[in-house]
Design an enzyme around this catalytic site. Structure first.
Site, mmCIF file in Angstrom:
data_model
loop_
_atom_site.group_PDB
_atom_site.id
_atom_site.type_symbol
_atom_site.label_atom_id
_atom_site.label_comp_id
_atom_site.label_asym_id
_atom_site.label_seq_id
_atom_site.Cartn_x
_atom_site.Cartn_y
_atom_site.Cartn_z
ATOM 1 C CG HIS A 1 46.463 -50.636 37.427
ATOM 2 N ND1 HIS A 1 46.960 -50.750 38.705
ATOM 3 C CD2 HIS A 1 46.297 -49.307 37.216
ATOM 4 C CE1 HIS A 1 47.088 -49.552 39.228
ATOM 5 N NE2 HIS A 1 46.693 -48.657 38.346
ATOM 6 C CB CYS B 1 50.274 -48.284 38.201
ATOM 7 S SG CYS B 1 49.667 -46.948 39.227
ATOM 8 C CB THR C 1 41.805 -43.927 44.327
ATOM 9 O OG1 THR C 1 42.553 -42.722 44.114
ATOM 10 C CG2 THR C 1 40.414 -43.742 43.773
ATOM 11 C CB SER D 1 49.565 -42.544 35.052
ATOM 12 O OG SER D 1 48.271 -42.937 35.420
ATOM 13 C CE LYS E 1 33.863 -46.041 35.587
ATOM 14 N NZ LYS E 1 33.893 -44.609 35.358
ATOM 15 C CG ASN F 1 45.999 -47.309 43.721
ATOM 16 O OD1 ASN F 1 46.533 -48.260 43.177
ATOM 17 N ND2 ASN F 1 45.843 -46.139 43.135
ATOM 18 C CD GLU G 1 52.752 -44.677 40.854
ATOM 19 O OE1 GLU G 1 52.166 -45.612 40.301
ATOM 20 O OE2 GLU G 1 52.439 -43.491 40.690
HETATM 21 N N1 CAA Z 1 25.954 -44.221 44.718
HETATM 22 C C1 CAA Z 1 26.573 -44.981 43.775
HETATM 23 N N2 CAA Z 1 27.479 -44.475 42.899
HETATM 24 C C2 CAA Z 1 27.782 -43.157 43.001
HETATM 25 C C3 CAA Z 1 27.168 -42.327 43.949
HETATM 26 C C4 CAA Z 1 26.212 -42.903 44.841
HETATM 27 N N3 CAA Z 1 25.604 -42.181 45.788
HETATM 28 N N4 CAA Z 1 27.690 -41.089 43.797
HETATM 29 C C5 CAA Z 1 28.574 -41.137 42.775
HETATM 30 N N5 CAA Z 1 28.638 -42.386 42.303
HETATM 31 C C6 CAA Z 1 29.489 -42.911 41.230
HETATM 32 C C7 CAA Z 1 29.591 -41.994 40.021
HETATM 33 O O1 CAA Z 1 28.465 -42.140 39.150
HETATM 34 C C8 CAA Z 1 30.882 -42.501 39.403
HETATM 35 O O2 CAA Z 1 30.630 -43.699 38.715
HETATM 36 P P1 CAA Z 1 31.080 -43.872 37.188
HETATM 37 O O3 CAA Z 1 32.552 -43.577 37.146
HETATM 38 O O4 CAA Z 1 30.758 -45.271 36.866
HETATM 39 O O5 CAA Z 1 30.297 -42.857 36.422
HETATM 40 C C9 CAA Z 1 31.731 -42.874 40.621
HETATM 41 O O6 CAA Z 1 30.806 -42.966 41.718
HETATM 42 C C10 CAA Z 1 32.786 -41.850 40.969
HETATM 43 O O7 CAA Z 1 32.151 -40.610 41.058
HETATM 44 P P2 CAA Z 1 32.845 -39.303 40.491
HETATM 45 O O8 CAA Z 1 33.284 -39.559 39.078
HETATM 46 O O9 CAA Z 1 31.966 -38.144 40.754
HETATM 47 O O10 CAA Z 1 34.116 -39.279 41.447
HETATM 48 P P3 CAA Z 1 35.204 -38.181 41.604
HETATM 49 O O11 CAA Z 1 35.008 -37.059 40.683
HETATM 50 O O12 CAA Z 1 35.221 -37.876 43.058
HETATM 51 O O13 CAA Z 1 36.584 -38.896 41.178
HETATM 52 C C11 CAA Z 1 38.291 -40.370 40.507
HETATM 53 C C12 CAA Z 1 36.816 -40.255 40.962
HETATM 54 C C13 CAA Z 1 38.496 -39.585 39.227
HETATM 55 C C14 CAA Z 1 38.630 -41.824 40.259
HETATM 56 C C15 CAA Z 1 39.206 -39.794 41.620
HETATM 57 O O14 CAA Z 1 39.089 -40.567 42.768
HETATM 58 C C16 CAA Z 1 40.649 -39.686 41.233
HETATM 59 O O15 CAA Z 1 41.102 -38.679 40.683
HETATM 60 N N6 CAA Z 1 41.500 -40.743 41.539
HETATM 61 C C17 CAA Z 1 42.922 -40.759 41.225
HETATM 62 C C18 CAA Z 1 43.201 -41.046 39.767
HETATM 63 C C19 CAA Z 1 42.932 -42.494 39.405
HETATM 64 O O16 CAA Z 1 42.800 -43.364 40.221
HETATM 65 N N7 CAA Z 1 42.882 -42.748 38.097
HETATM 66 C C20 CAA Z 1 42.678 -44.108 37.597
HETATM 67 C C21 CAA Z 1 43.309 -44.291 36.238
HETATM 68 S S1 CAA Z 1 45.035 -43.871 36.306
HETATM 69 C C22 CAA Z 1 45.753 -45.279 36.948
HETATM 70 O O17 CAA Z 1 45.177 -46.316 36.958
HETATM 71 C C23 CAA Z 1 47.117 -45.180 37.521
HETATM 72 C C24 CAA Z 1 46.977 -45.109 38.993
HETATM 73 O O18 CAA Z 1 46.941 -46.116 39.690
HETATM 74 C C25 CAA Z 1 46.850 -43.790 39.592
#
Ligand code: CAA
Length: 387
Positions: free
Chosen positions: A231, A109, A150, A306, A240, A273, A77
């Site tokens: 993935h 992906c 990521t 996605s 998860k 990733n 991609e």
């Molecule tokens: N100690 C331990 N854990 C902590 C922590 C700490 N001090 N602080 C936060 N965390 C945990 C949170 O509880 C959360 O865990 P859960 O998801 O289990 O609840 C985790 O860390 C992440 O925290 P946030 O949700 O607050 O993180 P964020 O808002 O910064 O965003 C994300 C995380 C959404 C993955 C972001 O990185 C993102 O947008 N990534 C790109 C999109 C992506 O990867 N999507 C995946 C599905 S799509 C796909 O698979 C296709 C692809 O490859 C893109």
């Protein structure tokens, strides 16, 4: 006839950033990155590396037979051209000969899985031929964005053939597609756009859908699997998904599946990733880290791209499969990488091939790996084997 993965190899860049350093620079808790996201290190990509050089490097670690090779299918991609297939550059760099089909497949992906399934069908129709499948990507979201943690890059290359020596692909795929807007990349930018939380929810929803249908159509259940590979855009995402199905297993099998997941996540924790290559890096990591795998073991694979497409399928280990692996080689390449400071990573990130017609020269000081992009001249990309 048995059809499947005969060989598999992986390559990434020679530079990485430690995610504890990155967390500190971004004002985040390191545990958020290492536990909450589940990543320790991230590949950093100099502008001399892209999906062509990474894909060619991974494929160069395979033993290919140009007389039998009939298909080069490259899933990505992060393609380097809106028209020409990156597979053609790889074909030339690896001197693979002209009597092949060479194509590029795209669905976020999921493209690598589409390539793998195309290769399986190709070999079913042409049992004497082999297919080269490459899943290669550079995951870029941007500095200090939510997606930054990521990012990553690399390529997994596979030979698909009849009577494979590594894994036989079962004819049990369940696939599901739906037009959703969770992650995309407009053609004028190299940075992905994502609705982060929504994308994670969709990943889990698609997994639920294909897993339920897989069980209904095949009669198999969790007890039939030695391991599940996912993935892995980041390793917590796969964890998860695993946790959604663990309640279906006995306590002993829950422990075994959890341990197999840890094995499958080991390389991703260090590379990040690979987008479409991530599932297959997870598979390689499982095969090169799990010590209790045996001939006949069934491995489940969940692919998610996605946009979105999800697919669940399985593969079984073949007699003598361990001879097809090179854990020491993979680990030594990862260990030999250079750790960058966050400032160095940001500088490398910002020096990129422009999205425009200007000529460009990549920094020779960062030429590393088996193949390099030396630059762009007259809007044509210049590749060569590295000296
Ligand atoms: N100690 C331990 N854990 C902590 C922590 C700490 N001090 N602080 C936060 N965390 C945990 C949170 O509880 C959360 O865990 P859960 O998801 O289990 O609840 C985790 O860390 C992440 O925290 P946030 O949700 O607050 O993180 P964020 O808002 O910064 O965003 C994300 C995380 C959404 C993955 C972001 O990185 C993102 O947008 N990534 C790109 C999109 C992506 O990867 N999507 C995946 C599905 S799509 C796909 O698979 C296709 C692809 O490859 C893109």
């Amino acid at each position: 006839m048995t059809i499947g993965i005969d060989q598999i190899a992986f390559d990434t860049t020679t530079l990485f950033v430690d995610l504890r350093d990155l967390a500190q620079a971004r004002g985040d808790e390191p545990d958020k990155y290492t536990i909450g996201i589940g990543q320790d290190q991230q590949a950093v990509v100099p502008s001399s590396q892209d999906i062509v050089t990474l894909g060619a490097s991974a494929a160069s670690r395979l033993t290919l037979d140009p007389a039998r090779l009939g298909l080069i299918a490259l899933g990505t991609e992060s393609g380097v051209d809106a028209s020409k297939a990156a597979a053609l550059y790889v074909q030339r760099l690896l001197k693979l000969g002209p009597w092949v089909r060479a194509v590029e497949l795209k669905e976020a992906c999921y493209g690598g899985t589409a390539a793998l399934m195309m290769a399986r069908d190709y070999v079913a129709a042409h049992p004497d031929r082999q297919a080269l499948v490459i899943a290669a990507d550079v995951a870029r979201y941007g500095l200090a964005t939510p997606g930054e943690v990521t990012q990553g890059a690399g390529a997994v290359a596979m030979v698909v053939s009849a009577e494979p020596r590594l894994l036989a692909l079962s004819d049990d795929s369940v696939h599901y597609a739906e037009d959703i807007q969770d992650f995309w990349r407009p053609v004028y930018t190299d940075r992905a756009l994502a609705r982060g939380k929504f994308s994670t929810e969709q990943y889990l929803r698609f997994f639920n859908l294909v897993w339920a249908r897989y069980k209904a159509t095949t009669g198999r259940g969790i007890a039939d699997f030695k391991a599940l590979c996912f993935h892995l855009p980041y390793t917590k995402m796969g964890l998860k998904a695993l946790r959604q199905v663990l309640p279906e297993a006995t306590p002993a099998q829950q422990a075994a599946l959890s341990s197999a997941f840890t094995a499958s996540a080991a390389y991703s924790r260090r590379v990040g990733n690979l987008y479409t290559g991530s599932l297959y890096l997870g598979l390689l990591s499982l095969l090169e880290h799990a010590s209790d795998l045996a001939e006949g073991d069934r491995i489940g694979l969940f692919s998610y791209g996605s946009g979105a497409v999800g697919e669940f399928f399985s593969a079984t280990l073949q007699p003598g499969f361990a001879a097809q692996l090179d854990a020491a080689g993979t680990l030594s390449r990862l260990d030999a990488r250079r750790r960058l400071t966050v400032a160095e990573y940001e500088s490398v990130f910002n020096d990129k091939v422009p999205y425009g017609p200007a000529d460009y020269e990549a920094d020779p000081a960062l030429f590393a790996g088996r193949f390099v992009l030396t630059g762009v001249t007259g809007q044509e990309r210049q590749y060569r084997a590295n000296a």
